[in-house]
Design an enzyme around this catalytic site. Structure first.
Site, PDB file in Angstrom:
ATOM      1  N   ARG A 145       0.816  -1.238   0.000  1.00 23.29           N
ATOM      2  CA  ARG A 145       0.000   0.000   0.000  1.00 23.29           C
ATOM      3  C   ARG A 145       0.836   1.269   0.000  1.00 23.29           C
ATOM      4  NH1 ARG A 145      -3.341  -2.570   4.057  1.00 23.29           N
ATOM      5  NH2 ARG A 145      -5.008  -3.692   3.006  1.00 23.29           N
ATOM      6  N   LYS A 182       3.267  11.460 -10.506  1.00 23.63           N
ATOM      7  CA  LYS A 182       2.380  10.639 -11.337  1.00 23.63           C
ATOM      8  C   LYS A 182       3.112   9.359 -11.694  1.00 23.63           C
ATOM      9  CE  LYS A 182      -0.846  13.609 -13.779  1.00 23.63           C
ATOM     10  NZ  LYS A 182      -1.303  14.054 -15.113  1.00 23.63           N
ATOM     11  N   GLU A 208       9.171  18.464 -23.942  1.00 25.44           N
ATOM     12  CA  GLU A 208       8.458  18.826 -22.701  1.00 25.44           C
ATOM     13  C   GLU A 208       8.918  20.195 -22.195  1.00 25.44           C
ATOM     14  OE1 GLU A 208       6.004  16.917 -21.886  1.00 25.44           O
ATOM     15  OE2 GLU A 208       6.539  14.787 -22.068  1.00 25.44           O
ATOM     16  N   LYS A 233       7.516  23.024 -13.101  1.00 21.32           N
ATOM     17  CA  LYS A 233       6.698  21.851 -12.770  1.00 21.32           C
ATOM     18  C   LYS A 233       6.316  21.863 -11.291  1.00 21.32           C
ATOM     19  CE  LYS A 233       5.393  17.301 -13.535  1.00 21.32           C
ATOM     20  NZ  LYS A 233       5.572  16.065 -14.254  1.00 21.32           N
ATOM     21  N   GLU A 241      -4.357  16.948  -9.887  1.00 24.53           N
ATOM     22  CA  GLU A 241      -5.095  17.292 -11.103  1.00 24.53           C
ATOM     23  C   GLU A 241      -6.596  17.254 -10.817  1.00 24.53           C
ATOM     24  OE1 GLU A 241      -3.057  15.800 -14.625  1.00 24.53           O
ATOM     25  OE2 GLU A 241      -5.008  15.520 -15.529  1.00 24.53           O
ATOM     26  N   ARG A 243      -3.419  21.428 -12.916  1.00 25.78           N
ATOM     27  CA  ARG A 243      -2.252  20.618 -13.288  1.00 25.78           C
ATOM     28  C   ARG A 243      -2.381  20.046 -14.693  1.00 25.78           C
ATOM     29  NH1 ARG A 243       0.995  15.875  -9.971  1.00 25.78           N
ATOM     30  NH2 ARG A 243       2.156  15.201 -11.781  1.00 25.78           N
ATOM     31  N   ASN A 298      -0.652  18.700 -19.663  1.00 20.72           N
ATOM     32  CA  ASN A 298      -1.044  17.801 -20.757  1.00 20.72           C
ATOM     33  C   ASN A 298      -1.137  18.519 -22.090  1.00 20.72           C
ATOM     34  OD1 ASN A 298      -1.463  15.281 -19.342  1.00 20.72           O
ATOM     35  ND2 ASN A 298      -3.118  16.340 -18.295  1.00 20.72           N
ATOM     36  N   HIS A 342      -0.705  16.613 -25.295  1.00 19.43           N
ATOM     37  CA  HIS A 342      -0.704  15.178 -24.999  1.00 19.43           C
ATOM     38  C   HIS A 342      -1.956  14.454 -25.491  1.00 19.43           C
ATOM     39  CE1 HIS A 342       2.836  16.162 -22.740  1.00 19.43           C
ATOM     40  NE2 HIS A 342       2.977  14.941 -22.280  1.00 19.43           N
ATOM     41  N   HIS A 354      -0.474  11.425 -27.128  1.00 21.03           N
ATOM     42  CA  HIS A 354      -0.592  10.048 -26.627  1.00 21.03           C
ATOM     43  C   HIS A 354      -1.153   9.125 -27.706  1.00 21.03           C
ATOM     44  CE1 HIS A 354      -0.467  10.816 -21.987  1.00 21.03           C
ATOM     45  NE2 HIS A 354       0.730  10.710 -22.523  1.00 21.03           N
ATOM     46  N   HIS A 414       8.270   9.210 -26.735  1.00 22.31           N
ATOM     47  CA  HIS A 414       7.199   9.981 -26.098  1.00 22.31           C
ATOM     48  C   HIS A 414       7.298  11.463 -26.474  1.00 22.31           C
ATOM     49  CE1 HIS A 414       4.278  11.219 -23.082  1.00 22.31           C
ATOM     50  NE2 HIS A 414       5.149  12.112 -22.640  1.00 22.31           N
TER      51      HIS A 414
END
Ligand SMILES: NC(=O)c1ccc[n+]([C@@H]2O[C@H](COP(=O)([O-])OP(=O)(O)OC[C@H]3O[C@@H](n4cnc5c(N)ncnc54)[C@H](O)[C@@H]3O)[C@@H](O)[C@H]2O)c1
Length: 370
Positions: free
Chosen positions: A125, A147, A189, A231, A241, A249, A253, A256, A260, A272
């Site tokens: 956990r 993330k 990025e 960032k 987010e 946040r 993206n 993206h 993606h 990427h």
């Protein structure tokens, strides 16, 4: 490599942590982790390429700081960001009886960071997690913000968790050994951060593109530091987010949604960052037509991407219906509508919601040459 070491703090209350940026910091990995962690055992997750260059130094450093270390080495590449690979790491942790206090260190690029972070978020956990990013992509973006994810066959990053690191150690000297294509891909990025933060950073890129591509140590150091600050600011304002109507946040993206889709459809052909570069070109076109972004900003952004030797037109053979299908799996979608982060101006982003429509089709067609 000459550069000053620096620390950027990500202020998230009890989950706050420092990002250490500098040259040669890999040798200080152990003591840096020791300063925030009193466990005895450590697991380093890395990939085969990174291991060949840096595993030995990382292990020596953590052992010097009194940890007993085990290294788990995965095959390089996006296909390792899978539940099957996570399972392999869980098996390694079980075999070594790693417990709740024992940190997992990601030594590598965004693939290793996302995968090892996902395992750290879920093993028992949640166990302490350390990022040691070794690519431009992960120093500029993936190594900060918590993330973590693995991919599902229907789309990228669909299985994941938020799990902040306890410390981030960025040794910018490790960027020396990156393949040119990997080095450049991560710069997309940085262009993204420039566009979402304002003209100052965009101008800095325009003035320093040659030094950046030449891996000039002081340019690289400034590049990474400025990106970490941007960032950190975004993550501090909206860690998970969570804001529904404000972009929050999700501004990270930008580029993206289509990016993606291109990355998934290319089945490993596109890095990427290359896919994000193409996705930003789509988002810039939509920003001009739907949000009133000045055409000059779009022109400058595309010129900068080209100057950094990033793609602005796809050479792969994409089908537009496949791109729409892949975009329909995007996590940002709400009520079956596509959601794009677009720009009204530099540093000024907003949501754009739409179905399959001509305007999006035309922006994609320009990039895929259909
Ligand atoms: N979590 C986030 O916030 C976030 C943000 C951006 C991107 N990402 C994810 O990051 C991933 C892409 O990361 P990436 O571009 O770093 O790819 P990557 O991790 O696959 O690394 C690229 C290549 O470089 C090699 N490599 C890494 N460091 C090296 C070094 N110092 N010297 C020589 N070779 C080295 C790797 O083995 C690999 O072959 C994607 O899966 C993307 O979704 C995550």
């Amino acid at each position: 490599m000459q550069c000053n070491n620096a620390i950027v703090t990500v202020d998230l209350g009890p989950r706050s942590y420092d990002i250490h940026v500098g040259a040669g910091l890999l040798d200080a990995l152990g003591p840096t982790i020791r300063s925030v962690c009193d466990a005895d055992q450590i697991t380093i997750v890395t990939d085969k390429n990174v291991a060949a260059h840096y595993s030995k130094r990382a292990v020596e450093s953590v052992e010097t700081a009194g940890f007993s270390a085990k290294t788990i080495t995965i095959p390089p590449g996006e296909s390792s960001k899978s539940l099957a690979m996570a399972q392999r790491i869980y098996d390694g942790l079980a075999e070594r009886r790693r417990g709740r206090r024992d940190p997992i260190v990601a030594l590598g690029g965004g693939v290793v960071g996302d995968l090892a972070g996902f395992v750290a978020a879920t093993w028992m956990r949640g166990v302490p997690f350390v990022q040691c990013p070794t690519t431009t992509e992960s120093m500029i973006d993936a190594g900060v913000g918590g993330k973590t994810a693995v991919n599902h066959e229907s789309g990228k990053n669909l299985i994941g968790a938020f799990h902040q690191p306890i410390v981030v150690v960025m040794d910018i000297e490790t960027a020396r050994t990156l393949e040119d294509r990997d080095f450049r891909a991560g710069l997309a990025e940085s262009v993204k951060h420039a566009l979402i933060s304002g003209d100052d950073f965009l101008q800095w890129h325009e003035a320093n593109a040659t030094r950046i591509l030449g891996r000039d140590p002081s340019a690289l150091s400034e590049l990474v530091l400025r990106n970490c600050r941007i960032k950190a600011d975004v993550v501090q304002a909206d860690e998970r987010e969570s804001t529904a109507d404000e972009v929050g946040r999700a501004v990270l993206n930008f580029g993206h949604t289509a990016g993606h889709a291109f990355e998934t459809l290319s089945q490993g052909e596109l890095r990427h960052g290359e896919a994000v570069s193409l996705g930003m070109v789509v988002a810039l076109a939509l920003s001009v037509s739907e949000m009133g972004l000045a055409a000059d900003v779009r022109r400058r952004a595309e010129l900068l991407l080209e100057a950094l030797q990033l793609p602005i037109r796809s050479t792969a053979d994409f089908d537009i219906d496949d791109v729409f299908r892949a975009m329909s799996q995007d996590k940002k979608n709400v009520a079956n509508q596509l959601r794009f982060v677009l720009l009204k101006g530099l540093g000024d982003a907003a949501w754009y919601r739409t179905g399959v429509c001509r305007v999006v089709a035309s922006a994609i067609a320009d990039v895929i040459g259909r």
